[in-house]
Scaffold this motif. Structure first.
Motif, short mmCIF file in Angstrom:
data_model
loop_
_atom_site.label_atom_id
_atom_site.label_comp_id
_atom_site.label_asym_id
_atom_site.label_seq_id
_atom_site.Cartn_x
_atom_site.Cartn_y
_atom_site.Cartn_z
N VAL A 91 -9.43 -7.63 41.75
CA VAL A 91 -10.60 -8.22 41.09
C VAL A 91 -11.67 -7.14 40.88
O VAL A 91 -12.26 -7.03 39.79
CB VAL A 91 -11.18 -9.40 41.91
N LEU A 92 -11.90 -6.33 41.90
CA LEU A 92 -12.90 -5.25 41.79
C LEU A 92 -12.51 -4.27 40.69
O LEU A 92 -13.36 -3.86 39.89
CB LEU A 92 -13.03 -4.50 43.13
N ALA A 93 -11.23 -3.94 40.64
CA ALA A 93 -10.75 -3.01 39.61
C ALA A 93 -10.99 -3.63 38.23
O ALA A 93 -11.43 -2.95 37.30
CB ALA A 93 -9.28 -2.69 39.83
N GLY A 94 -10.74 -4.94 38.13
CA GLY A 94 -10.96 -5.64 36.86
C GLY A 94 -12.42 -5.60 36.43
O GLY A 94 -12.74 -5.49 35.25
N LEU A 95 -13.34 -5.70 37.41
CA LEU A 95 -14.77 -5.66 37.09
C LEU A 95 -15.18 -4.33 36.47
O LEU A 95 -16.12 -4.25 35.68
CB LEU A 95 -15.61 -5.87 38.36
N ALA A 96 -14.46 -3.27 36.88
CA ALA A 96 -14.81 -1.92 36.41
C ALA A 96 -14.06 -1.52 35.16
O ALA A 96 -14.49 -0.63 34.44
CB ALA A 96 -14.51 -0.92 37.53
N ALA A 97 -12.91 -2.17 34.92
CA ALA A 97 -11.98 -1.66 33.89
C ALA A 97 -12.48 -1.93 32.47
O ALA A 97 -13.24 -2.86 32.22
CB ALA A 97 -10.62 -2.31 34.09
N GLU A 98 -11.97 -1.10 31.56
CA GLU A 98 -12.19 -1.38 30.14
C GLU A 98 -11.20 -2.45 29.73
O GLU A 98 -10.02 -2.37 30.06
CB GLU A 98 -11.88 -0.12 29.31
N GLY A 99 -11.69 -3.48 29.04
CA GLY A 99 -10.78 -4.54 28.57
C GLY A 99 -10.55 -5.60 29.62
O GLY A 99 -11.30 -5.72 30.59
N GLU A 100 -9.46 -6.35 29.43
CA GLU A 100 -9.23 -7.53 30.28
C GLU A 100 -8.14 -7.28 31.32
O GLU A 100 -7.11 -6.68 31.03
CB GLU A 100 -8.83 -8.71 29.39
N THR A 101 -8.41 -7.78 32.52
CA THR A 101 -7.42 -7.73 33.60
C THR A 101 -7.04 -9.16 33.94
O THR A 101 -7.92 -10.02 34.09
CB THR A 101 -8.01 -7.02 34.84
N ILE A 102 -5.75 -9.41 34.05
CA ILE A 102 -5.29 -10.76 34.41
C ILE A 102 -4.57 -10.64 35.75
O ILE A 102 -3.57 -9.93 35.87
CB ILE A 102 -4.33 -11.32 33.35
N ILE A 103 -5.12 -11.31 36.74
CA ILE A 103 -4.56 -11.19 38.10
C ILE A 103 -3.80 -12.46 38.43
O ILE A 103 -4.39 -13.56 38.45
CB ILE A 103 -5.68 -10.94 39.13
N SER A 104 -2.52 -12.33 38.72
CA SER A 104 -1.76 -13.52 39.12
C SER A 104 -1.56 -13.53 40.64
O SER A 104 -1.86 -12.55 41.32
CB SER A 104 -0.43 -13.60 38.37
N ARG A 105 -1.04 -14.62 41.13
CA ARG A 105 -0.87 -14.88 42.58
C ARG A 105 -2.21 -14.84 43.31
O ARG A 105 -2.32 -14.25 44.40
CB ARG A 105 0.09 -13.87 43.21
N VAL A 106 -3.24 -15.46 42.72
CA VAL A 106 -4.56 -15.40 43.35
C VAL A 106 -4.68 -16.34 44.54
O VAL A 106 -5.72 -16.38 45.19
CB VAL A 106 -5.72 -15.63 42.36
N TYR A 107 -3.61 -17.07 44.86
CA TYR A 107 -3.67 -17.88 46.08
C TYR A 107 -3.93 -16.99 47.29
O TYR A 107 -4.50 -17.44 48.29
CB TYR A 107 -2.40 -18.74 46.26
N HIS A 108 -3.54 -15.72 47.19
CA HIS A 108 -3.85 -14.79 48.29
C HIS A 108 -5.37 -14.67 48.46
O HIS A 108 -5.88 -14.67 49.57
CB HIS A 108 -3.27 -13.41 47.99
N LEU A 109 -6.07 -14.56 47.32
CA LEU A 109 -7.53 -14.41 47.35
C LEU A 109 -8.17 -15.64 47.98
O LEU A 109 -9.10 -15.55 48.78
CB LEU A 109 -8.05 -14.23 45.91
#
Ligand code: UD1
Length: 429
Positions: free
Chosen positions: A386-404
């Motif tokens: 999620v943190l990497a997604g906040l910093a990245a250019e463009g869109e990050t889609i994170i699956s298996r977020v039940y861990h979070l």
């Protein structure tokens, strides 16, 4: 399965409140099993999946559990089923925390042996050998730990290495044992201390928590309590990194700053400005308000995870994301768990230059990441993505977020309120 979608590049600002600490709440809720009469009331309990799991476990044993908002009330007087089944233990290893209390109060327990997990083998041999030294007869059969004891007795126990839940299990067991138990090379984590304080309010006689030697003089009976769980230092430190990776400037309320010295020192070395603010500047049980201001480029720093008061292994994955955005090379060495670099391969998919050599990850900071579809492998790895997604250019889609969801209460909502472009896509099927 739910997914989280993040569009990176937005600066975070505003304020955010830290929830109660999962790793303090779990043993404290388990400790209610030690109380044979009356209802205990625990507040500031984060509403997480792991908390629901322990509540379900206690209910299946016959405890009355009332959960509303961030309060959990437990009356364990009617407990009669002295078992933690594989179905529950496999979803949460911390279920092992009922072993000590059950043996101490009832002289009997059957708890499924937790298997390996994504971050390593994670044995429970030190829990078992400690309880044996206190007089329990333990056999492992058909995947279960079966324990029996007339009444546990005090013992002088030296852990081979400081284990957090092991220390907590034995501390709870020793509270109702006959005589005095001394735990040496004990874990010094703040969550161990929170449990000790709660047990003391129940009438336990515990001394030395927060040091490597804890003494517990057993008593015959413990009584119900009202207890407020400490704030979550790992959530707070994760939020600090969120400020870092977004060049953010925000206030973190209820931050247990006095319990985060190692992590804060490394974040400051990297270039984050972290300071307590206002009248509420004195650390207390509920933490303080802390302002975190960040401006890239960051400095690369080396980190070695260690038991508390060292840098927390639970912050290793998140810190690595910050290092991807720093200038220069950083070496992060994991000494607590043997296989805790699963996030590296996902971060590489986002353009990170990280090489794993044995127990070290060498990150060459390039100052940027690019959005990609990625998969969470465990709790802290999911936070790092999620943190990497906040910093990245463009869109990050994170699956298996039940861990979070096991460990961060409404994480995406908290980040949204700070201005992050993040949303959850809930699976319909
Ligand atoms: C707790 C935390 C977890 C954190 C970890 C280390 C909870 C619910 N979980 O996990 O978030 O990452 O501390 O800070 O509080 N070990 C043995 N034998 C044992 C017990 C442990 O060899 O009987 C080893 C483990 O494999 C590991 C090390 O000891 O290498 C530390 O583990 P431990 O402190 O026990 O972790 P947990 O209590 O499971």
């Amino acid at each position: 399965m739910d997914k989280i979608l993040v569009k990176g590049g937005h600066r975070l600002a505003g304020e955010v409140v830290v929830s109660g600490a999962k790793n303090a709440a779990l043993p404290i809720l388990a400790s209610s099993l030690l109380v044979s009469g009356g209802r205990s009331r625990f507040s500031n309990v984060p509403r997480l999946r792991d908390i629901s799991t322990i509540c379900t476990l206690l209910s299946t044993m016959g405890a009355k559990v009332y959960a509303h908002e961030e309060v959990v009330e437990i009356d364990a007087s009617g407990v009669s089923i002295l078992e933690a089944s594989y179905d529950l233990v496999k979803t949460m290893r911390a279920s092992i925390l009922v072993l000590g209390p059950l043996l101490a109060r009832f002289g009997e327990a059957s708890v499924s042996l937790p298997g390996g997990c994504a971050i390593g083998a994670r044995p429970v041999n030190l829990h078992i050998s400690g309880l044996e030294m206190m007089g329990a007869k333990i056999r492992v059969e058909h995947g279960y730990i079966h324990g029996q004891a007339q009444r546990l007795h005090g013992a002088d126990i030296t852990f081979d290495l400081p284990t957090v839940t092991g220390t907590e299990n034995l501390m709870m067991a020793a509270s109702l044992a006959r005589g005095t138990t001394v735990l040496r090379n004990a874990a010094r984590e703040p969550e161990v201390c929170d449990l000790a304080i709660c047990l003391r309010q129940m009438g336990a006689r515990i001394m030395g928590e927060g040091t490597a030697t804890i003494s517990i003089e057993g008593v015959d009976k413990l009584h119900p309590v009202e207890y407020e769980i400490m704030p979550d230092r790992i959530e707070a430190a994760t939020l600090m990194v969120a400020s870092g990776v977004t060049n953010g400037d925000f206030l973190i309320k209820n931050c247990p700053l006095d319990k985060m010295a190692a992590e804060v020192a490394k974040l400051q070395e990297a270039g984050l400005a972290i300071s307590p603010v206002g009248k509420n500047g004195e650390p207390g049980h509920n933490g303080v308000d802390v302002r975190v201001v960040s401006q890239r480029p960051f400095t690369s720093v080396d980190v070695k995870t260690m038991p508390y008061p060292g840098f927390a292994t639970d912050m290793q994955a998140q810190f690595m994301v910050l290092m991807c955005l720093a200038r220069g090379t950083s070496v992060i060495t994991e000494t607590v768990f043997e296989n805790r670099f699963m996030h590296v391969f996902e971060l590489q998919r986002m353009g990170a230059d990280i090489e794993v050599e044995g127990r070290s990850a060498i990150t060459k900071g390039s100052g940027k990441l690019s959005g990609a579809p990625v998969m969470a492998s465990d709790l802290r790895a999911s936070a790092s993505l999620v943190l990497a997604g906040l910093a990245a250019e463009g869109e990050t889609i994170i699956s298996r977020v039940y861990h979070l969801d096991r460990g961060y209460y409404q994480f995406e909502k908290k980040l949204q309120a700070l201005g992050a472009h993040i949303r959850r896509e809930t699976a319909t099927a």
